[in-house]
Design an enzyme around this catalytic site. Structure first.
Site, PDB file in Angstrom:
ATOM      1  N   LYS A 114       0.822  -1.221   0.000  1.00  0.00           N
ATOM      2  CA  LYS A 114       0.000   0.000   0.000  1.00  0.00           C
ATOM      3  C   LYS A 114       0.848   1.260   0.000  1.00  0.00           C
ATOM      4  O   LYS A 114       0.465   2.263  -0.600  1.00  0.00           O
ATOM      5  CB  LYS A 114      -0.951   0.003   1.198  1.00  0.00           C
ATOM      6  N   LYS A 206      -4.304 -10.055  -6.675  1.00  0.00           N
ATOM      7  CA  LYS A 206      -5.551 -10.209  -5.916  1.00  0.00           C
ATOM      8  C   LYS A 206      -6.661  -9.332  -6.507  1.00  0.00           C
ATOM      9  O   LYS A 206      -6.385  -8.213  -6.933  1.00  0.00           O
ATOM     10  CB  LYS A 206      -5.251  -9.770  -4.471  1.00  0.00           C
ATOM     11  N   LYS A 209     -10.580  -3.691  -4.766  1.00  0.00           N
ATOM     12  CA  LYS A 209     -11.377  -2.519  -5.133  1.00  0.00           C
ATOM     13  C   LYS A 209     -10.480  -1.382  -5.608  1.00  0.00           C
ATOM     14  O   LYS A 209     -10.946  -0.447  -6.241  1.00  0.00           O
ATOM     15  CB  LYS A 209     -12.316  -2.081  -4.000  1.00  0.00           C
TER      16      LYS A 209
HETATM   17  P1  TYM Z   1     -10.641  -5.458   3.652  1.00  0.00           P
HETATM   18  O1  TYM Z   1     -11.633  -4.365   3.874  1.00  0.00           O
HETATM   19  O2  TYM Z   1      -9.521  -5.204   2.700  1.00  0.00           O
HETATM   20  O3  TYM Z   1     -11.380  -6.768   3.180  1.00  0.00           O
HETATM   21  C1  TYM Z   1     -12.501  -7.267   3.892  1.00  0.00           C
HETATM   22  C2  TYM Z   1     -12.470  -8.785   3.883  1.00  0.00           C
HETATM   23  O4  TYM Z   1     -12.480  -9.252   2.524  1.00  0.00           O
HETATM   24  C3  TYM Z   1     -11.404 -10.168   2.325  1.00  0.00           C
HETATM   25  N1  TYM Z   1     -10.914 -10.031   0.947  1.00  0.00           N
HETATM   26  C4  TYM Z   1     -10.740 -11.051   0.103  1.00  0.00           C
HETATM   27  N2  TYM Z   1     -10.938 -12.380   0.250  1.00  0.00           N
HETATM   28  C5  TYM Z   1     -10.668 -13.183  -0.811  1.00  0.00           C
HETATM   29  N3  TYM Z   1     -10.205 -12.711  -1.997  1.00  0.00           N
HETATM   30  C6  TYM Z   1      -9.993 -11.396  -2.198  1.00  0.00           C
HETATM   31  N4  TYM Z   1      -9.566 -10.941  -3.370  1.00  0.00           N
HETATM   32  C7  TYM Z   1     -10.258 -10.495  -1.107  1.00  0.00           C
HETATM   33  N5  TYM Z   1     -10.165  -9.154  -0.960  1.00  0.00           N
HETATM   34  C8  TYM Z   1     -10.561  -8.893   0.305  1.00  0.00           C
HETATM   35  C9  TYM Z   1     -10.340  -9.751   3.324  1.00  0.00           C
HETATM   36  O5  TYM Z   1      -9.451 -10.812   3.606  1.00  0.00           O
HETATM   37  C10 TYM Z   1     -11.187  -9.372   4.518  1.00  0.00           C
HETATM   38  O6  TYM Z   1     -11.534 -10.509   5.277  1.00  0.00           O
HETATM   39  N6  TYM Z   1      -7.646  -5.233   7.646  1.00  0.00           N
HETATM   40  C11 TYM Z   1      -8.926  -5.735   7.167  1.00  0.00           C
HETATM   41  C12 TYM Z   1     -10.106  -5.219   7.960  1.00  0.00           C
HETATM   42  C13 TYM Z   1     -10.000  -5.410   9.427  1.00  0.00           C
HETATM   43  C14 TYM Z   1     -10.188  -6.622  10.134  1.00  0.00           C
HETATM   44  C15 TYM Z   1     -10.006  -6.292  11.495  1.00  0.00           C
HETATM   45  C16 TYM Z   1     -10.494  -7.917   9.748  1.00  0.00           C
HETATM   46  C17 TYM Z   1      -9.718  -4.432  10.334  1.00  0.00           C
HETATM   47  N7  TYM Z   1      -9.723  -4.976  11.572  1.00  0.00           N
HETATM   48  C18 TYM Z   1     -10.093  -7.255  12.506  1.00  0.00           C
HETATM   49  C19 TYM Z   1     -10.600  -8.875  10.744  1.00  0.00           C
HETATM   50  C20 TYM Z   1     -10.390  -8.562  12.096  1.00  0.00           C
HETATM   51  C21 TYM Z   1      -9.095  -5.291   5.733  1.00  0.00           C
HETATM   52  O7  TYM Z   1      -8.479  -4.364   5.280  1.00  0.00           O
HETATM   53  O8  TYM Z   1     -10.053  -5.960   5.056  1.00  0.00           O
END
Ligand code: TYM
Length: 344
Positions: A114, A206, A209
């Site tokens: 990032k 991956k 968005k």
């Molecule tokens: P974020 O917002 O990027 O994504 C949300 C969830 O979607 C999953 N994900 C995917 N799974 C499979 N294939 C993909 N291409 C893909 N893109 C996204 C992510 O693995 C996630 O589960 N840091 C986290 C948010 C967060 C969080 C937490 C999660 C903040 N605090 C505590 C769990 C526990 C994030 O940026 O997710």
């Protein structure tokens, strides 16, 4: 040591959610709502580690809330809330910033991705993001965390932070609570055929968005025509589909599409490989489109309906924040006392 089983997960309100978010996370959340106490958080504080337009952040926060509900989460059973409304996340994150080591943060691949080449210009928040994520989970002493594969490293760090805190404060924890560990070791739940959904244009990247090409992803609110067009354009290779899983070697795009099919159909990947063994992509893509449209249409219809009533979404978040706070507050208070803060 046994802790009460509790599920926590979070999604960033940073734009339209993708099929990756849906298959890797949201679509699985409802599976836990009858078995565990679950907290599902819209992580608005994580979002601002990269610049967010305030109006868009507001709208996207309600959008993720709507997506939680449209994915089958019952707001009465689950605690659905936004992170910024429970102050204990920020307080715990500060304590964890002082527990985590710079060397641990330096290993985080997501920060490197990032921050990119302009590392010096990245926000300090982006750098300490993983300790806020550990705080999200541990301020509720959550034991299970359903996430996609890309969050695995952050979860490992959360486990390291919990362990170091338990170790550094072991004497006082024992004295105050009679327990060995104050925090549990949260378990990542990364199960199923689509834990890493890849870009439709490049099987080595991956699905995200933030990819500049909208054709690289399916968005949760895409209509049927758009979904069909994106699948038709999805990159493949000239070979027919393989007849065993080993046949995906060196064919990431084929493997990705089959994984997506399996997750949408809620079948093991092997069953899908068997069904389409030797088929041409044109035939497979037709079936995949039909499956994607019929599976996602009810979700995106519900998403649109819910988004039209922001007042309802705001009331869900408010009620959820109050319930979340009631769990976090005593854990935060005890943490402060363990650390040695007067007044806790
Ligand atoms: P974020 O917002 O990027 O994504 C949300 C969830 O979607 C999953 N994900 C995917 N799974 C499979 N294939 C993909 N291409 C893909 N893109 C996204 C992510 O693995 C996630 O589960 N840091 C986290 C948010 C967060 C969080 C937490 C999660 C903040 N605090 C505590 C769990 C526990 C994030 O940026 O997710």
């Amino acid at each position: 040591m046994s802790f009460q089983e509790r599920v926590f997960s979070g999604v960033q309100p940073t734009g339209a959610l993708t099929l990756g978010n849906y298959l890797g996370a949201l679509s699985r959340f409802a599976d836990y709502q009858d078995k565990y106490e679950c907290l599902y958080c819209v992580v608005d504080m994580h979002a601002i580690t990269l610049w967010q337009d305030p109006k868009e952040l507001h709208e996207n926060t309600l959008g993720v809330t709507a997506a939680y509900l449209a994915s089958g989460l019952d707001p009465a059973k689950n605690i659905i809330f936004n992170q910024s409304q429970v102050a204990a996340h920020a307080e715990m994150a500060w304590v964890f910033n002082c527990v985590t080591r710079i060397g641990w943060l330096n290993r985080m691949t997501q920060f490197k991705e990032k921050a990119g080449k302009h590392r010096e210009n990245a926000s300090a928040g982006l750098y300490v993001y993983p300790s806020l994520m550990a705080a999200d989970i541990l301020v509720y002493k959550a034991t299970h965390v359903p996430v996609g594969d890309d969050q695995k490293q952050h979860l490992e760090l959360a486990r390291d932070i919990a362990q170091k805190f338990n170790h550094d404060f072991a004497d006082i924890i024992r004295e105050r609570t009679n327990l060995e560990d104050f925090f549990p070791q949260p378990e990542p739940l990364i199960e199923g055929p689509a834990m890493r959904v890849m870009s439709l244009r490049d099987g080595s990247k991956k699905m995200s968005k933030s990819d500049p090409s909208d054709n690289s992803r399916i968005n949760m609110d895409d209509d049927a025509d758009t979904i069909a067009q994106k699948i038709r354009k999805a990159k493949t290779d000239p070979e027919p589909l393989p007849d065993e899983e080993a046949g995906f070697e060196g064919r990431p795009e084929a493997e990705n599409l089959v994984g997506i099919y399996a997750a949408l159909a809620q079948e093991p990947k092997l069953a899908v490989v068997d069904r389409f063994a030797g088929a041409q992509f044109s035939e497979f893509k037709k079936d995949l489109t039909e499956l994607a449209v019929t599976t996602l249409a009810p979700v995106s219809d519900e998403l649109r309906r819910l988004k039209a009533d922001p007042g309802h979404l705001e009331s869900v978040l408010k009620a959820g924040s109050e319930r979340a706070e009631a769990i976090a507050e005593p854990i935060m208070k005890e943490t402060k006392a363990i650390v040695g803060f007067v007044g806790a």
